[in-house]
Design an enzyme around this catalytic site. Structure first.
Site, short mmCIF file in Angstrom:
data_model
loop_
_atom_site.label_atom_id
_atom_site.label_comp_id
_atom_site.label_asym_id
_atom_site.label_seq_id
_atom_site.Cartn_x
_atom_site.Cartn_y
_atom_site.Cartn_z
NE ARG A 23 -1.31 -1.49 3.74
CZ ARG A 23 -1.46 -1.35 5.06
NH1 ARG A 23 -2.64 -0.98 5.58
NH2 ARG A 23 -0.45 -1.60 5.87
CD GLN A 47 3.49 27.56 17.84
OE1 GLN A 47 3.32 28.20 18.89
NE2 GLN A 47 3.92 28.13 16.74
NE ARG A 59 9.32 29.00 4.24
CZ ARG A 59 8.16 29.67 4.33
NH1 ARG A 59 7.93 30.44 5.41
NH2 ARG A 59 7.25 29.59 3.38
CG HIS A 62 13.90 32.85 11.47
ND1 HIS A 62 12.85 32.40 10.69
CD2 HIS A 62 14.43 33.89 10.77
CE1 HIS A 62 12.75 33.14 9.60
NE2 HIS A 62 13.71 34.04 9.63
CE LYS A 72 12.68 26.73 16.04
NZ LYS A 72 13.37 27.69 15.18
CG HIS A 119 16.21 25.74 11.94
ND1 HIS A 119 14.94 25.80 11.43
CD2 HIS A 119 16.83 24.72 11.31
CE1 HIS A 119 14.79 24.83 10.53
NE2 HIS A 119 15.91 24.17 10.44
CE LYS A 169 10.99 37.08 9.86
NZ LYS A 169 10.28 36.09 10.70
CG ASP A 170 14.00 35.62 6.87
OD1 ASP A 170 13.68 34.49 6.46
OD2 ASP A 170 13.70 36.05 8.01
#
Ligand SMILES: Cc1cn([C@H]2C[C@H](O)[C@@H](COP(=O)(O)OP(=O)(O)O[C@H]3O[C@H](C)C(=O)[C@H](O)[C@H]3O)O2)c(=O)[nH]c1=O
Length: 181
Positions: A23, A47, A59, A62, A72, A119, A169-170
């Site tokens: 499957r 979260q 990205r 941060h 994380k 990160h 922002k970055d």
């Protein structure tokens, strides 16, 4: 589930057991008991985040300032990224060093970052689905970051700068040294 150490203390690559049949596949994406037993790290995630990125999206880098720093547990659900972590722990022997690794959905791995890391990632696929658990809630007032092209970190993202796509922002993030950590 197997734990692989990295050059950063308490930062682990987790190789999941992937069950395959006619499957498709099954794997336990997260198991608190197994994770804590194998890493010796007690973490209460509060979260989960999910982002999608086109190829060339970068990205980061941060982090959230204490007392809102986040550990994380990262998972690439679709596609492949170059994941980059910078050690911001002043007491660490790898303080100020960066560690990078390709992560893909096909690898069947998670990547655990303890608190005290900046990160970021570069999307290497046309579509990346990126999922990560955090052990502290998002706090926009605690948000901070480091410029992806910081001259002292000298991270080689392996992508021509004109092919990169960053948020405004970055593009305005400070250098590592200016943070005076
Ligand atoms: C992180 C976050 C963002 N937001 C809102 C704030 C903005 O309106 C919007 C996009 O945020 P941002 O551009 O900061 O998203 P990313 O660039 O993916 O940020 C992430 O990038 C790197 C890879 C990370 O590791 C960080 O955890 C995280 O900062 O979502 C929220 O509502 N909650 C959140 O937890």
């Amino acid at each position: 589930m197997k734990i692989l150490k990295t050059i950063f203390e308490e930062c682990y690559l987790i190789q999941h057991e992937v069950f395959k049949d006619g499957r498709g596949t099954f794997q336990e994406a997260y198991n608190k008991k197994a994770f804590e037993h194998l890493t010796g790290t007690k973490v209460d995630f509060v979260q989960d985040n999910l982002s999608t990125s086109k190829k060339g999206v970068l990205r980061g880098l941060h982090f959230q300032k204490e007392p809102h720093a986040q550990a994380k547990l990262i998972r690439v659900v679709k596609g492949e990224v170059l994941d980059v972590v910078v050690d911001l722990r002043k007491s660490s022997k790898t303080f100020g060093q960066h560690y990078k690794m390709r992560l893909s959905a096909e690898m069947g791995t998670s990547f655990f970052l303890p608190k005290g890391m900046a990160h970021g990632f570069l999307s290497l696929s046309d579509e990346v689905i990126f999922h990560y658990k955090c052990d502290s809630f998002y706090n926009p007032n605690a948000e901070n970051g480091i410029a992806f092209n910081d001259p002292d970190l000298a991270i080689d993202w392996g992508c021509p700068i004109n092919k990169l796509m960053l948020s405004e922002k970055d593009r305005r993030l400070p250098t590592f040294n200016s943070l005076n950590l």
